[in-house]
Design a protein around this motif. Structure first.
Motif, PDB file in Angstrom:
ATOM      1  N   THR A 299       0.822  -1.217   0.000  1.00  0.00           N
ATOM      2  CA  THR A 299       0.000   0.000   0.000  1.00  0.00           C
ATOM      3  C   THR A 299       0.853   1.264   0.000  1.00  0.00           C
ATOM      4  N   LYS A 300       2.021   1.209   0.660  1.00  0.00           N
ATOM      5  CA  LYS A 300       2.999   2.319   0.660  1.00  0.00           C
ATOM      6  C   LYS A 300       2.345   3.660   1.019  1.00  0.00           C
ATOM      7  N   THR A 301       1.517   3.656   2.038  1.00  0.00           N
ATOM      8  CA  THR A 301       0.755   4.849   2.402  1.00  0.00           C
ATOM      9  C   THR A 301       1.644   6.047   2.696  1.00  0.00           C
ATOM     10  N   PHE A 302       2.794   5.826   3.330  1.00  0.00           N
ATOM     11  CA  PHE A 302       3.659   6.934   3.741  1.00  0.00           C
ATOM     12  C   PHE A 302       4.961   6.993   2.938  1.00  0.00           C
ATOM     13  N   ASP A 303       4.969   6.361   1.774  1.00  0.00           N
ATOM     14  CA  ASP A 303       6.187   6.324   0.970  1.00  0.00           C
ATOM     15  C   ASP A 303       6.560   7.713   0.474  1.00  0.00           C
ATOM     16  N   THR A 304       7.841   8.049   0.613  1.00  0.00           N
ATOM     17  CA  THR A 304       8.369   9.325   0.130  1.00  0.00           C
ATOM     18  C   THR A 304       9.656   9.055  -0.634  1.00  0.00           C
ATOM     19  N   ASN A 305       9.637   9.297  -1.937  1.00  0.00           N
ATOM     20  CA  ASN A 305      10.824   9.079  -2.778  1.00  0.00           C
ATOM     21  C   ASN A 305      11.402   7.673  -2.589  1.00  0.00           C
ATOM     22  N   ASN A 306      10.520   6.677  -2.640  1.00  0.00           N
ATOM     23  CA  ASN A 306      10.918   5.270  -2.504  1.00  0.00           C
ATOM     24  C   ASN A 306      11.571   4.950  -1.163  1.00  0.00           C
ATOM     25  N   SER A 307      11.121   5.630  -0.098  1.00  0.00           N
ATOM     26  CA  SER A 307      11.640   5.327   1.235  1.00  0.00           C
ATOM     27  C   SER A 307      11.228   3.925   1.684  1.00  0.00           C
ATOM     28  N   ILE A 308      10.291   3.302   0.963  1.00  0.00           N
ATOM     29  CA  ILE A 308       9.802   1.971   1.296  1.00  0.00           C
ATOM     30  C   ILE A 308      10.807   0.884   0.941  1.00  0.00           C
ATOM     31  N   CYS A 309      11.803   1.187   0.116  1.00  0.00           N
ATOM     32  CA  CYS A 309      12.668   0.158  -0.477  1.00  0.00           C
ATOM     33  C   CYS A 309      13.357  -0.726   0.562  1.00  0.00           C
ATOM     34  N   ALA A 310      13.957  -0.111   1.591  1.00  0.00           N
ATOM     35  CA  ALA A 310      14.693  -0.894   2.593  1.00  0.00           C
ATOM     36  C   ALA A 310      13.760  -1.813   3.361  1.00  0.00           C
ATOM     37  N   LEU A 311      12.560  -1.321   3.673  1.00  0.00           N
ATOM     38  CA  LEU A 311      11.594  -2.143   4.400  1.00  0.00           C
ATOM     39  C   LEU A 311      11.116  -3.302   3.543  1.00  0.00           C
ATOM     40  N   LYS A 312      10.858  -3.041   2.294  1.00  0.00           N
ATOM     41  CA  LYS A 312      10.394  -4.101   1.377  1.00  0.00           C
ATOM     42  C   LYS A 312      11.456  -5.176   1.238  1.00  0.00           C
ATOM     43  N   ASP A 313      12.699  -4.768   1.090  1.00  0.00           N
ATOM     44  CA  ASP A 313      13.803  -5.720   0.952  1.00  0.00           C
ATOM     45  C   ASP A 313      13.974  -6.545   2.223  1.00  0.00           C
ATOM     46  N   ALA A 314      13.925  -5.884   3.389  1.00  0.00           N
ATOM     47  CA  ALA A 314      14.090  -6.592   4.666  1.00  0.00           C
ATOM     48  C   ALA A 314      12.952  -7.566   4.906  1.00  0.00           C
ATOM     49  N   THR A 315      11.743  -7.172   4.538  1.00  0.00           N
ATOM     50  CA  THR A 315      10.574  -8.041   4.712  1.00  0.00           C
ATOM     51  C   THR A 315      10.687  -9.279   3.837  1.00  0.00           C
ATOM     52  N   GLU A 316      11.064  -9.092   2.579  1.00  0.00           N
ATOM     53  CA  GLU A 316      11.185 -10.227   1.662  1.00  0.00           C
ATOM     54  C   GLU A 316      12.280 -11.187   2.109  1.00  0.00           C
ATOM     55  N   LYS A 317      13.390 -10.655   2.614  1.00  0.00           N
ATOM     56  CA  LYS A 317      14.490 -11.528   3.045  1.00  0.00           C
ATOM     57  C   LYS A 317      14.112 -12.310   4.296  1.00  0.00           C
ATOM     58  N   LEU A 318      13.379 -11.700   5.219  1.00  0.00           N
ATOM     59  CA  LEU A 318      12.941 -12.425   6.407  1.00  0.00           C
ATOM     60  C   LEU A 318      11.918 -13.491   6.044  1.00  0.00           C
ATOM     61  N   GLN A 319      10.982 -13.153   5.149  1.00  0.00           N
ATOM     62  CA  GLN A 319      10.009 -14.150   4.692  1.00  0.00           C
ATOM     63  C   GLN A 319      10.720 -15.327   4.024  1.00  0.00           C
ATOM     64  N   GLN A 320      11.705 -15.019   3.190  1.00  0.00           N
ATOM     65  CA  GLN A 320      12.448 -16.079   2.501  1.00  0.00           C
ATOM     66  C   GLN A 320      13.172 -16.963   3.510  1.00  0.00           C
ATOM     67  N   TRP A 321      13.787 -16.342   4.517  1.00  0.00           N
ATOM     68  CA  TRP A 321      14.510 -17.106   5.541  1.00  0.00           C
ATOM     69  C   TRP A 321      13.565 -18.038   6.289  1.00  0.00           C
ATOM     70  N   LEU A 322      12.417 -17.515   6.675  1.00  0.00           N
ATOM     71  CA  LEU A 322      11.455 -18.315   7.441  1.00  0.00           C
ATOM     72  C   LEU A 322      10.890 -19.474   6.623  1.00  0.00           C
ATOM     73  N   ASN A 323      10.667 -19.251   5.340  1.00  0.00           N
ATOM     74  CA  ASN A 323       9.985 -20.240   4.510  1.00  0.00           C
ATOM     75  C   ASN A 323      10.936 -21.182   3.776  1.00  0.00           C
ATOM     76  N   THR A 324      12.239 -21.011   3.996  1.00  0.00           N
ATOM     77  CA  THR A 324      13.214 -21.900   3.375  1.00  0.00           C
ATOM     78  C   THR A 324      13.291 -23.218   4.150  1.00  0.00           C
ATOM     79  N   PRO A 325      13.177 -24.361   3.474  1.00  0.00           N
ATOM     80  CA  PRO A 325      13.308 -25.638   4.177  1.00  0.00           C
ATOM     81  C   PRO A 325      14.714 -25.797   4.760  1.00  0.00           C
ATOM     82  N   ALA A 326      14.763 -26.291   5.986  1.00  0.00           N
ATOM     83  CA  ALA A 326      16.038 -26.563   6.643  1.00  0.00           C
ATOM     84  C   ALA A 326      16.133 -28.051   6.934  1.00  0.00           C
TER      85      ALA A 326
END
Length: 207
Positions: A19-46
């Motif tokens: 939704t990026k409600t408060f996005d300013t000049n792509n300030s969302i980028c770091a959060l989006k990247d961190a969220t995707e990496k944590l999701q990937q870590w959690l959902n990776t089979p070990a």
């Protein structure tokens, strides 16, 4: 239900990245990247090699880290009378890997699972997980810092250290304003830890 997103706290943050409600000049980028990496870590089979002495089973399990967190967290959180769902899931997991165990024997092995997961598996991965969570917190900081700077105002008329927030025009409900005030105060405080990277030796897939 309160957030309108069916899922975990991480799912709520992932939805906010869309939704990026408060996005300013792509300030969302770091959060989006961190969220995707944590999701990937959690959902990776070990791969978990586990000796279960109570059941006399030496198992090699391949399940997601999220599932292992589910086992570890529920075992730590509830007493034996509240773990029926967990025992059924563990029975199925063992069965899927070729180990058929009667349901009534599973509770006897919960301590074996807890010991291995809390004292070995997640101890090993804790630094990496801490890095991912810290990056998520810094992502929130970078995402919301522009709106914080825009809305934060000192209020000397209310006291020497007093301040206020000028709410976005679209924010007209008292509940929304209360939550906005709270999250802006978190941005005002900032993350507790500086950014850091775990050693690559603590990120190996098998232990």
């Amino acid at each position: 239900g309160l957030t309108g997103v069916k899922g975990s706290c991480l799912d709520v943050i992932a939805s906010a990245c869309e939704t990026k409600t408060f996005d300013t000049n792509n300030s969302i980028c770091a959060l989006k990247d961190a969220t995707e990496k944590l999701q990937q870590w959690l959902n990776t089979p070990a791969t978990l090699k586990l000796w279960i002495p109570t059941l006399n089973i030496e198992a090699e399990l391949e399940v997601t880290r999220l599932y292992l967190l589910y086992i570890s967290g529920n075992e730590a959180k509830h007493n034996i009378s509240r773990l029926t769902g967990l025992t059924k899931n563990i029975q199925k997991m063992l069965g899927d890997h070729g180990h058929i165990v009667p349901l009534e024997q599973i509770p006897l092995a919960l301590d074996d699972f807890a010991e291995h997961l809390t004292e070995h598996f997640f101890v090993y991965y804790s630094t990496w997980l801490a890095e991912l969570l810290n990056n998520l917190r810094w992502g929130l900081q970078e995402y919301l810092n522009p709106i914080f700077k825009h809305c934060y105002k000192s209020a000397p008329e209310l006291g020497e250290l007093a301040y206020r927030y000028d709410y976005p025009i679209s924010m007209d409900s008292d509940i929304s304003k209360s939550w906005f005030w709270r999250i802006m105060n978190n941005i005002r405080t900032g993350p507790y830890y500086e950014k850091f990277s775990a050693s690559e030796y603590l990120k190996m897939e098998e232990i």
